[in-house]
Write a protein that holds these residues in place. Sequence first.
Motif, PDB file in Angstrom:
ATOM      1  N   GLY A 304      31.690  56.038  38.962  1.00 18.87           N
ATOM      2  CA  GLY A 304      31.574  56.775  37.716  1.00 18.87           C
ATOM      3  C   GLY A 304      32.610  56.329  36.696  1.00 18.87           C
ATOM      4  O   GLY A 304      33.779  56.124  37.034  1.00 18.87           O
ATOM      5  N   VAL A 305      32.166  56.181  35.443  1.00 14.97           N
ATOM      6  CA  VAL A 305      33.069  55.820  34.346  1.00 14.97           C
ATOM      7  C   VAL A 305      32.835  56.788  33.186  1.00 14.97           C
ATOM      8  O   VAL A 305      31.710  57.250  32.976  1.00 14.97           O
ATOM      9  CB  VAL A 305      32.865  54.355  33.875  1.00 14.97           C
ATOM     10  CG1 VAL A 305      33.109  53.388  35.022  1.00 14.97           C
ATOM     11  CG2 VAL A 305      31.474  54.149  33.302  1.00 14.97           C
ATOM     12  N   ARG A 356      47.387  46.373  34.631  1.00 14.21           N
ATOM     13  CA  ARG A 356      47.790  46.598  36.021  1.00 14.21           C
ATOM     14  C   ARG A 356      47.158  47.855  36.596  1.00 14.21           C
ATOM     15  O   ARG A 356      47.002  47.972  37.814  1.00 14.21           O
ATOM     16  CB  ARG A 356      49.309  46.691  36.118  1.00 14.21           C
ATOM     17  CG  ARG A 356      50.044  45.413  35.733  1.00 14.21           C
ATOM     18  CD  ARG A 356      51.530  45.662  35.609  1.00 14.21           C
ATOM     19  NE  ARG A 356      51.814  46.657  34.581  1.00 14.21           N
ATOM     20  CZ  ARG A 356      53.022  47.129  34.297  1.00 14.21           C
ATOM     21  NH1 ARG A 356      54.075  46.698  34.995  1.00 14.21           N
ATOM     22  NH2 ARG A 356      53.198  48.012  33.349  1.00 14.21           N
ATOM     23  N   THR A 357      46.801  48.804  35.737  1.00 17.34           N
ATOM     24  CA  THR A 357      46.167  50.040  36.200  1.00 17.34           C
ATOM     25  C   THR A 357      44.738  50.189  35.685  1.00 17.34           C
ATOM     26  O   THR A 357      44.035  51.116  36.091  1.00 17.34           O
ATOM     27  CB  THR A 357      46.987  51.268  35.753  1.00 17.34           C
ATOM     28  OG1 THR A 357      47.149  51.234  34.331  1.00 17.34           O
ATOM     29  CG2 THR A 357      48.346  51.276  36.419  1.00 17.34           C
ATOM     30  N   GLY A 358      44.303  49.283  34.804  1.00 15.54           N
ATOM     31  CA  GLY A 358      42.970  49.394  34.235  1.00 15.54           C
ATOM     32  C   GLY A 358      42.849  50.590  33.330  1.00 15.54           C
ATOM     33  O   GLY A 358      41.952  51.427  33.505  1.00 15.54           O
ATOM     34  N   THR A 359      43.737  50.679  32.345  1.00 15.21           N
ATOM     35  CA  THR A 359      43.777  51.850  31.476  1.00 15.21           C
ATOM     36  C   THR A 359      44.089  51.462  30.035  1.00 15.21           C
ATOM     37  O   THR A 359      44.630  50.391  29.762  1.00 15.21           O
ATOM     38  CB  THR A 359      44.873  52.841  31.916  1.00 15.21           C
ATOM     39  OG1 THR A 359      46.141  52.154  31.957  1.00 15.21           O
ATOM     40  CG2 THR A 359      44.578  53.435  33.280  1.00 15.21           C
ATOM     41  N   MET A 360      43.742  52.374  29.128  1.00 12.09           N
ATOM     42  CA  MET A 360      44.239  52.316  27.765  1.00 12.09           C
ATOM     43  C   MET A 360      44.403  53.755  27.278  1.00 12.09           C
ATOM     44  O   MET A 360      43.821  54.684  27.820  1.00 12.09           O
ATOM     45  CB  MET A 360      43.310  51.534  26.848  1.00 12.09           C
ATOM     46  CG  MET A 360      42.018  52.209  26.470  1.00 12.09           C
ATOM     47  SD  MET A 360      41.346  51.532  24.945  1.00 12.09           S
ATOM     48  CE  MET A 360      42.574  52.044  23.757  1.00 12.09           C
ATOM     49  N   TRP A 361      45.254  53.903  26.258  1.00  8.42           N
ATOM     50  CA  TRP A 361      45.452  55.230  25.687  1.00  8.42           C
ATOM     51  C   TRP A 361      45.921  55.109  24.249  1.00  8.42           C
ATOM     52  O   TRP A 361      46.370  54.057  23.804  1.00  8.42           O
ATOM     53  CB  TRP A 361      46.433  56.059  26.520  1.00  8.42           C
ATOM     54  CG  TRP A 361      47.830  55.534  26.624  1.00  8.42           C
ATOM     55  CD1 TRP A 361      48.916  55.886  25.871  1.00  8.42           C
ATOM     56  CD2 TRP A 361      48.321  54.569  27.569  1.00  8.42           C
ATOM     57  NE1 TRP A 361      50.048  55.211  26.270  1.00  8.42           N
ATOM     58  CE2 TRP A 361      49.706  54.392  27.313  1.00  8.42           C
ATOM     59  CE3 TRP A 361      47.727  53.838  28.600  1.00  8.42           C
ATOM     60  CZ2 TRP A 361      50.492  53.505  28.050  1.00  8.42           C
ATOM     61  CZ3 TRP A 361      48.520  52.963  29.323  1.00  8.42           C
ATOM     62  CH2 TRP A 361      49.875  52.801  29.055  1.00  8.42           C
ATOM     63  N   LEU A 362      45.781  56.213  23.541  1.00  8.70           N
ATOM     64  CA  LEU A 362      46.164  56.305  22.132  1.00  8.70           C
ATOM     65  C   LEU A 362      47.237  57.374  21.994  1.00  8.70           C
ATOM     66  O   LEU A 362      47.120  58.458  22.584  1.00  8.70           O
ATOM     67  CB  LEU A 362      44.928  56.670  21.302  1.00  8.70           C
ATOM     68  CG  LEU A 362      45.034  56.844  19.792  1.00  8.70           C
ATOM     69  CD1 LEU A 362      43.652  56.629  19.164  1.00  8.70           C
ATOM     70  CD2 LEU A 362      45.548  58.225  19.386  1.00  8.70           C
ATOM     71  N   TYR A 363      48.283  57.061  21.206  1.00  7.28           N
ATOM     72  CA  TYR A 363      49.349  58.044  20.982  1.00  7.28           C
ATOM     73  C   TYR A 363      49.838  57.916  19.550  1.00  7.28           C
ATOM     74  O   TYR A 363      50.184  56.817  19.103  1.00  7.28           O
ATOM     75  CB  TYR A 363      50.494  57.806  21.968  1.00  7.28           C
ATOM     76  CG  TYR A 363      51.642  58.790  21.836  1.00  7.28           C
ATOM     77  CD1 TYR A 363      51.404  60.162  21.797  1.00  7.28           C
ATOM     78  CD2 TYR A 363      52.954  58.340  21.777  1.00  7.28           C
ATOM     79  CE1 TYR A 363      52.460  61.064  21.690  1.00  7.28           C
ATOM     80  CE2 TYR A 363      54.012  59.229  21.678  1.00  7.28           C
ATOM     81  CZ  TYR A 363      53.768  60.602  21.632  1.00  7.28           C
ATOM     82  OH  TYR A 363      54.805  61.482  21.516  1.00  7.28           O
ATOM     83  N   ASP A 364      49.815  59.036  18.823  1.00  5.72           N
ATOM     84  CA  ASP A 364      50.236  59.009  17.418  1.00  5.72           C
ATOM     85  C   ASP A 364      51.537  59.759  17.173  1.00  5.72           C
ATOM     86  O   ASP A 364      51.889  60.059  16.028  1.00  5.72           O
ATOM     87  CB  ASP A 364      49.128  59.579  16.523  1.00  5.72           C
ATOM     88  CG  ASP A 364      48.870  61.072  16.761  1.00  5.72           C
ATOM     89  OD1 ASP A 364      49.584  61.689  17.593  1.00  5.72           O
ATOM     90  OD2 ASP A 364      47.956  61.625  16.113  1.00  5.72           O
ATOM     91  N   PRO A 374      35.448  49.126  25.817  1.00  7.75           N
ATOM     92  CA  PRO A 374      34.693  48.070  26.488  1.00  7.75           C
ATOM     93  C   PRO A 374      35.545  47.154  27.368  1.00  7.75           C
ATOM     94  O   PRO A 374      35.079  46.715  28.438  1.00  7.75           O
ATOM     95  CB  PRO A 374      34.062  47.307  25.316  1.00  7.75           C
ATOM     96  CG  PRO A 374      33.854  48.358  24.272  1.00  7.75           C
ATOM     97  CD  PRO A 374      35.069  49.235  24.380  1.00  7.75           C
ATOM     98  N   ALA A 375      36.765  46.853  26.948  1.00 12.57           N
ATOM     99  CA  ALA A 375      37.618  45.976  27.759  1.00 12.57           C
ATOM    100  C   ALA A 375      37.957  46.615  29.104  1.00 12.57           C
ATOM    101  O   ALA A 375      37.954  45.947  30.148  1.00 12.57           O
ATOM    102  CB  ALA A 375      38.886  45.630  26.991  1.00 12.57           C
ATOM    103  N   VAL A 376      38.266  47.918  29.093  1.00 17.12           N
ATOM    104  CA  VAL A 376      38.555  48.623  30.346  1.00 17.12           C
ATOM    105  C   VAL A 376      37.319  48.634  31.239  1.00 17.12           C
ATOM    106  O   VAL A 376      37.409  48.412  32.451  1.00 17.12           O
ATOM    107  CB  VAL A 376      39.040  50.055  30.067  1.00 17.12           C
ATOM    108  CG1 VAL A 376      39.125  50.860  31.361  1.00 17.12           C
ATOM    109  CG2 VAL A 376      40.403  50.042  29.382  1.00 17.12           C
ATOM    110  N   LEU A 377      36.151  48.860  30.642  1.00 21.10           N
ATOM    111  CA  LEU A 377      34.932  48.916  31.452  1.00 21.10           C
ATOM    112  C   LEU A 377      34.570  47.549  32.023  1.00 21.10           C
ATOM    113  O   LEU A 377      34.025  47.456  33.127  1.00 21.10           O
ATOM    114  CB  LEU A 377      33.775  49.484  30.640  1.00 21.10           C
ATOM    115  CG  LEU A 377      33.887  50.979  30.320  1.00 21.10           C
ATOM    116  CD1 LEU A 377      32.581  51.514  29.779  1.00 21.10           C
ATOM    117  CD2 LEU A 377      34.310  51.794  31.545  1.00 21.10           C
ATOM    118  N   MET A 378      34.878  46.474  31.306  1.00 18.79           N
ATOM    119  CA  MET A 378      34.670  45.149  31.885  1.00 18.79           C
ATOM    120  C   MET A 378      35.576  44.943  33.090  1.00 18.79           C
ATOM    121  O   MET A 378      35.178  44.340  34.091  1.00 18.79           O
ATOM    122  CB  MET A 378      34.912  44.077  30.832  1.00 18.79           C
ATOM    123  CG  MET A 378      33.794  43.947  29.814  1.00 18.79           C
ATOM    124  SD  MET A 378      33.993  42.514  28.733  1.00 18.79           S
ATOM    125  CE  MET A 378      33.689  41.171  29.891  1.00 18.79           C
TER     126      MET A 378
END
Length: 415
Positions: A304-305, A356-364, A374-378
């Motif tokens: 699941g994604v 290294r963990t297959g993640t991304m996040w946004l912080y303001d 898409p890059a994480v899902l690839m």
Amino acid sequence: MKKKILFALSLLLGITAVSVPAEAHTKYKRVAYFIQWGVYGRNYHVKDIDVTGAAAKLTHLNYAFGFVNAEGTCYSSDPWADWQRPVPAEQSVDGVADAPGQALNGNLNQLLKLKAKHPHLKTLISLGGWTGSRWFSDAVLTPEGRTKLAQSCVDLWLRGNLPGLEPGAAAGVFDGIDLDWEWPGSSGHPDNVFRPEDKRNFTLFVEELRAQMRSYASGSLLSAFLPAATAKIDAGFEVRRVFRALDFATIQGYDLRGSWELQTGHNGNLLTDRRDPNPVRYSVDQTVRDYLSRGAPARKIVVGVPAYGQGWTGVKGGGDGLYKPADGPAPGKWGAGTEDYKDLVTKPGKRYRDFRTGTMWLYDGNEFWSYDDPAVLMQKAAYIRLKGLGGSMMWSIDQDDAKASLTTALYNVLR
């Protein structure tokens, strides 16, 4: 070129490619959930699966949700959306409006039209969900109850015998059933009934349902949505035996951390983060390992994604915002602490990525959002290939953007 991309991603993932039979790579399942209620406020229709290009890139579509009632039978949680609502031409897959007095309207008729246009696409009715699992435990408590529930589900959703319509009016809409009981043997929604016997009774119900489905149509499909937490796996599932009765199972790869906690974290990290300060660390990879070690065959595990993110507000501590204290859930369009990918991709703020963990996040500086692009899902799709798993499952298709960017990322690797 594809082999080079997969090799490069395998290095980033830190995975040694396993020996996988050639036939394992010939076809992957690319599953997505379609939410029944999306035709209302979200204004997302079956037609949109086609016009975005997603339908051509999916293999299975799970229709969420059908419910189980206190009497121990299957029923529609929204007949208006399912088969009663007249669909206008501009919302119809083939551009033809539902005619007065026709046998079948609503989403189910649109699914028939979608399948006619995309014959490869298989559809399953998903039973349960977070708010629809209350009575599962009671329904499957006895052999008679399991037989009754299975018979009602096959009759309603596969034979298509819908209330108020001619017998078989919805026959052929669904190719199978997806079980989404959240959760056998452990807590889910606060109203749910659960008991220790659920673990054995779930197995027995799956086997009874499988038998009745095969009696109706030998090629009918049976899948299930299974949890990530080891405590829930062990409380509710005889993994090896259950998988024998399933065509495949989709495992939870999201909500690993979320805005119900007062510390930021990853919604669906692929690999375990050694920096994670939580006493129990979750990851997609750990969940896969847990199912494999309990006897699940790799080729039947579908990962699941998420097409949405988990978000926090009032995030303190500076830096990149990860694993920092927060005041609570960030505001979201459809609910606090959650936002669709198509809306997150346009949010301002700095984006961080960790291969290294297959993640991304946004912080303001105040809001923190963990989500997949898409890059994480690839990266996750490469993992699925390299591990010889069965494919991917997305919750939910309406949260992807108008170009089906997330669906396309998975398709580009899992085919």
